[in-house]
Design a protein around this motif. Structure first.
Motif, PDB file in Angstrom:
ATOM      1  N   LEU A  48       0.815  -1.215   0.000  1.00 22.94           N
ATOM      2  CA  LEU A  48       0.000   0.000   0.000  1.00 22.94           C
ATOM      3  C   LEU A  48       0.851   1.268   0.000  1.00 22.94           C
ATOM      4  N   ALA A  49       2.116   1.155  -0.337  1.00 22.85           N
ATOM      5  CA  ALA A  49       3.008   2.313  -0.285  1.00 22.85           C
ATOM      6  C   ALA A  49       2.608   3.399  -1.275  1.00 22.85           C
ATOM      7  N   GLU A  50       1.892   3.036  -2.332  1.00 20.26           N
ATOM      8  CA  GLU A  50       1.506   4.035  -3.330  1.00 20.26           C
ATOM      9  C   GLU A  50       0.464   5.020  -2.801  1.00 20.26           C
ATOM     10  N   PHE A  51      -0.215   4.683  -1.706  1.00 23.23           N
ATOM     11  CA  PHE A  51      -1.224   5.574  -1.131  1.00 23.23           C
ATOM     12  C   PHE A  51      -0.649   6.530  -0.090  1.00 23.23           C
ATOM     13  N   ALA A  52       0.639   6.514   0.100  1.00 23.86           N
ATOM     14  CA  ALA A  52       1.256   7.374   1.122  1.00 23.86           C
ATOM     15  C   ALA A  52       1.176   8.837   0.693  1.00 23.86           C
ATOM     16  N   ASN A  53       0.848   9.691   1.624  1.00 20.03           N
ATOM     17  CA  ASN A  53       0.810  11.139   1.367  1.00 20.03           C
ATOM     18  C   ASN A  53       1.816  11.901   2.217  1.00 20.03           C
ATOM     19  N   ALA A  54       2.755  11.185   2.828  1.00 20.25           N
ATOM     20  CA  ALA A  54       3.793  11.794   3.660  1.00 20.25           C
ATOM     21  C   ALA A  54       5.090  11.040   3.413  1.00 20.25           C
ATOM     22  N   PRO A  55       6.234  11.629   3.761  1.00 24.28           N
ATOM     23  CA  PRO A  55       7.504  10.944   3.539  1.00 24.28           C
ATOM     24  C   PRO A  55       7.606   9.637   4.317  1.00 24.28           C
ATOM     25  N   HIS A  56       8.540   8.793   3.868  1.00 23.38           N
ATOM     26  CA  HIS A  56       8.867   7.515   4.500  1.00 23.38           C
ATOM     27  C   HIS A  56       7.670   6.559   4.505  1.00 23.38           C
ATOM     28  N   GLY A  57       6.858   6.605   3.470  1.00 26.62           N
ATOM     29  CA  GLY A  57       5.772   5.649   3.339  1.00 26.62           C
ATOM     30  C   GLY A  57       4.696   5.762   4.397  1.00 26.62           C
ATOM     31  N   ARG A  58       4.383   6.955   4.833  1.00 26.53           N
ATOM     32  CA  ARG A  58       3.380   7.160   5.870  1.00 26.53           C
ATOM     33  C   ARG A  58       2.154   7.859   5.282  1.00 26.53           C
ATOM     34  N   TYR A  59       1.020   7.565   5.896  1.00 26.64           N
ATOM     35  CA  TYR A  59      -0.239   8.192   5.509  1.00 26.64           C
ATOM     36  C   TYR A  59      -0.745   9.005   6.700  1.00 26.64           C
ATOM     37  N   THR A  60      -0.900  10.313   6.492  1.00 27.40           N
ATOM     38  CA  THR A  60      -1.333  11.216   7.557  1.00 27.40           C
ATOM     39  C   THR A  60      -2.812  11.489   7.417  1.00 27.40           C
ATOM     40  N   LEU A  61      -3.542  11.312   8.516  1.00 25.47           N
ATOM     41  CA  LEU A  61      -4.982  11.549   8.500  1.00 25.47           C
ATOM     42  C   LEU A  61      -5.274  13.042   8.541  1.00 25.47           C
TER      43      LEU A  61
END
Length: 326
Positions: A48-61
């Motif tokens: 699911l790394a393609e859905f990351a919206n922050a650096p280092h493969g993180r998703y911020t709510l």
């Protein structure tokens, strides 16, 4: 309850995300991280790394978390990078997402005073706008220069609490870097008559209003326990006066002047170690003399052949004069 409502609750009970924390990781959890200001970020797996919206493969709510119950304890633990477990779940009845935080609180054990002061102590003096701290070795001598940790108590209650928490966090981190396991602080009690002697009757009201005594006590106790640092409360009587009298001038240099509060922190640290406020005291009689007699004692004047200062001569002196006693 209809079938659709029942199925919605059944599915909501299985829509959750949980992650156990780990001490030493940033903010106590690497997978599900929540910063002290409430920003929530999730470490996505590789598929699911393609859905990351922050650096280092993180998703911020987009939404932020806020803990109304024991929120201050949670912030203290997060800033100390202690392990915190989180669980995000859906409440189908209310239609809201919630995040739960949990951690294990080890019992605070009392440490013997000798063990706490084995590596020295950090003396802290509290003022209305900063904390003055000084590192003392096991002999009560100051090591290095003093440190000041400033805070601003103006503004809203949350701002004041954040300022105080930030100052205490820097103090505890500095103490840990020094390798010291104890902090000496004066017993902040303004009910005794000694405070009128220290501040004066007119200035006492302003000083008590400015220093956050209650919050500082509660904050420092809880945060020091998280860092495994012992606290030693000492009597606050005459610390500023004796610090200014015995330590302010000797520790000042041409480029760095020691303040009254910094000198008081040194006296507080020495008092926690059981030492006096003076820089040096007279040694015991048998250490400063020969058998309790002064080393500079001289022979009696009636015996001229003993080692003694020559007696004053009256009259003129010639080269042919014979020495006395010959």
């Amino acid at each position: 309850m209809s079938e659709q409502e029942w199925r919605g609750r059944w599915e909501a009970a299985r829509w959750f995300l949980s992650a156990d924390g780990e001490t030493g990781k940033r903010h106590g959890n690497e997978t599900l991280r929540i910063t002290p200001d409430g920003r929530v970020s999730i470490r996505l797996p590789v598929p699911l790394a393609e859905f990351a919206n922050a650096p280092h493969g993180r998703y911020t709510l987009a939404a932020r978390a806020c803990f109304a119950h024991r929120g201050r304890e949670w912030v203290d633990r997060v800033e100390a990078d202690r392990a915190v477990a989180y669980r995000i779940h859906l409440d189908a009845a209310r239609g809201r997402w919630y995040v739960d935080a949990s951690w294990q609180r080890p019992p605070v054990r009392a440490v013997p005073l000798e063990a706490a002061l084995a590596a020295g102590v950090v003396g802290v003096d509290t003022d209305a706008d900063h904390l003055a701290a000084w590192h003392l070795n096991v002999h009560g001598n100051p090591v290095g220069r003093t440190r000041r940790f400033f805070y601003d108590l103006s503004g809203t209650a949350s701002h004041r609490d954040a300022q105080l928490r930030h100052a205490l966090t820097r103090l505890l981190h500095w103490t840990r870097r020094l390798g010291v396991a104890a902090i000496a602080i004066e017993d902040l009690d303004f009910t005794d008559v000694k405070t009128r002697e220290k501040h004066g009757r007119r200035r006492l009201r302003r000083v008590v209003h400015g220093i956050p005594t209650g919050r500082l006590k509660a904050r420092l106790v809880s945060m020091a326990a998280e860092h495994a640092i012992a606290l030693v409360a000492v009597d606050a009587a005459y610390t500023s006066r004796w610090g200014a009298e015995h330590w302010q001038q000797p520790t000042s240099t041409a480029s760095r002047k020691t303040s009254r509060h910094e000198a008081a922190s040194l006296v507080i640290g020495r008092r926690a170690q059981g030492l006096g406020a003076r820089r040096r005291t007279a040694p015991p009689p048998h250490h400063r003399s020969d058998g309790a007699g002064h080393r500079t004692v001289q022979a009696r004047h009636h015996d001229p052949r003993c080692e003694e200062p020559c007696p004053a001569r009256i009259g003129g002196r010639t080269r042919s004069a014979a020495p006395p006693g010959v």
